[in-house]
Scaffold this active site. Structure first.
Site, short mmCIF file in Angstrom:
data_model
loop_
_atom_site.label_atom_id
_atom_site.label_comp_id
_atom_site.label_asym_id
_atom_site.label_seq_id
_atom_site.Cartn_x
_atom_site.Cartn_y
_atom_site.Cartn_z
N ARG A 409 21.08 -21.95 -7.33
CA ARG A 409 21.90 -23.14 -7.81
C ARG A 409 23.32 -22.68 -8.68
O ARG A 409 24.27 -23.29 -8.21
CB ARG A 409 21.30 -24.23 -8.88
CG ARG A 409 21.97 -25.15 -9.26
CD ARG A 409 21.34 -26.10 -10.32
NE ARG A 409 22.17 -27.48 -10.49
CZ ARG A 409 23.30 -27.75 -11.22
NH1 ARG A 409 23.51 -27.01 -11.94
NH2 ARG A 409 23.55 -29.04 -11.13
N CYS A 410 23.24 -21.67 -9.43
CA CYS A 410 24.35 -21.00 -9.77
C CYS A 410 25.33 -20.45 -8.94
O CYS A 410 26.52 -20.35 -9.10
CB CYS A 410 24.00 -19.79 -10.67
SG CYS A 410 23.05 -20.23 -12.36
#
Length: 420
Positions: A409-410
């Site tokens: 996600r990052c």
């Protein structure tokens, strides 16, 4: 890399995210580049790293990540390519160089002029790569160290620091609905990253003619980072108050969203411990399906949640009603999402497995569709648990990418998702 200049048919096609789990259609990545090779042990703390990734392997892992997304119908765009394409004329390029130098901490006029001349000699793609990589002092060898400042700083290897955190594209800006928060990052090291997003949205042909609301500006005095911004559905946001995001920033975003009368009705402010291990809300909490979330059990005790909703005073001005929520997190989520929910604990809540796998972003998943997520291979305990709950996993290699303390996600900024 594919050609990024594709004019969407309508403004809402440029940016549209009303969910964490709606099928992912378009995403922005940054392939790690020479900026990672400019990390040294002495610079780790300054540049927010705990270790030095091996670039060749990190790039191979990142290419695999991109191929998984593309193989599932996701349009993959690259930050470095869009930034180069956004320098559409000499005026834009000159202003971009000026602003970059102004924010790079270059202290004297002669050095700023020499650096501007140096940058002007690059074509656009090479310019972006060089800016991201940083400028070593020996790359400007023709510049004489004639001032006191030059001589005092002569032992430091860089005129402009490298930007190795750029492959975490989640943080410099975040898509909310059909708009963005253009974030003011906690540290100067990362705040320069938002210059690329600012230039892309202002000048890239893909976004020309689109009205893109901005819910937060990079010039704000308080910090906000995209890893703390989660869109639970088209009515409810979650924003973390964390090591990197201030409570005042959450209030500013709420005021602007509610004043524009967009669909969002509630912002849940998650106050998590200010810790390097937790860093952002999405390092301890992500959504994997309509009713399922990953969570690090270590935050459940100290977690405080506030519900923020709008009301209008007699003048019509938007005010915020702030309600501290005392219930368990499951109960809070069920109340605002109007469904039963399940919290899937990283490492099954085991104190050893959970701590180790949360450190390596076991709770940081990227949903590409409801119940379908990208995860790191190294978090095998959490991955097995997710599968036991019926979650479909796309497992990517992670030995080097994970050294930057960020997960799938990052490393991704969704631009367009289907509504969930």
């Amino acid at each position: 890399m594919e050609n990024a200049i594709r004019k969407p048919e309508a403004a809402e096609d440029c940016l549209h995210v009303t969910s964490e789990i709606g099928r992912l259609r378009s995403v922005l990545l940054h392939r790690p580049g020479p900026e990672v090779e400019n990390l040294t042990p002495d610079l780790l703390a300054r540049l927010l790293f705990d270790d030095i990734p091996y670039l060749e392997v990190a790039q191979s892992e990142h290419d695999y990540f991109a191929s998984v997304l593309q193989g599932n119908g996701v349009e993959v765009l690259y930050l470095e390519q869009l930034a180069a394409e956004a320098l559409t004329d000499d005026r834009v390029k000159v202003e971009f160089i000026r602003q970059f130098i102004a924010e790079a901490g270059v202290e004297n006029d002669r050095l700023r002029c020499a650096l501007a001349d140096y940058f002007t000699g690059f074509d656009n793609p090479s310019l972006i790569t060089q800016m991201m990589a940083g400028v070593r002092r020996d790359e400007l060898s023709s510049y004489p160290n004639s001032t006191l400042s030059d001589r005092v700083h002569d032992g430091y290897p860089f005129i402009c620091d490298p930007m190795p955190n750029l492959y975490f594209t989640r943080d410099p800006f975040a898509t909310i609905g059909n708009g963005i928060t253009l974030n003011h990052m906690r540290t100067q090291t990362r705040n320069r990253e938002t210059l690329f997003a600012q230039t892309i949205f202002a000048h890239h042909p893909r976004f020309q003619g689109a009205h893109i609301p901005c819910w937060f500006q990079r010039e704000e005095s308080t910090s906000l980072e995209g890893g703390d911004e989660l869109i639970l559905n088209d009515k409810v946001l979650a924003i973390g108050i964390s090591q990197r995001t201030d409570a005042a920033s959450v209030e500013k975003v709420c005021q602007r969203l509610f004043a524009d009368q967009v669909s969002f009705e509630t912002v849940l402010a998650f106050h998590i411990p200010a810790s390097r291990a937790f860093m952002h809300l999405d390092t301890v909490f992500t959504m994997v399906d309509y009713d399922k979330f990953t969570i690090h059990a270590g935050i459940e005790g100290p977690l405080t949640v506030y519900a923020m909703t709008p009301w209008r005073d007699r003048t019509g001005a938007v005010r915020l009603q702030i309600e501290p929520l005392q219930q368990k997190l499951e109960t809070i989520l069920e109340r605002y999402l109007d469904r039963k929910v399940m919290l899937i604990r990283c490492g099954q809540g085991d104190p050893i497995h959970a701590a180790r796998e949360q450190w390596n972003d076991g709770a940081n998943t990227l949903a590409i569709a409801p119940g379908e997520v990208v995860v790191y291979s190294r978090n095998h305990v959490t991955n097995k648990i997710l599968e036991s709950y019926g979650i479909r996993l796309h497992v990517i290699p992670s030995s080097e990418l994970s050294r930057g303390r960020g997960g799938p996600r990052c490393m991704s900024m969704p631009l367009v998702r289907d509504d969930a």
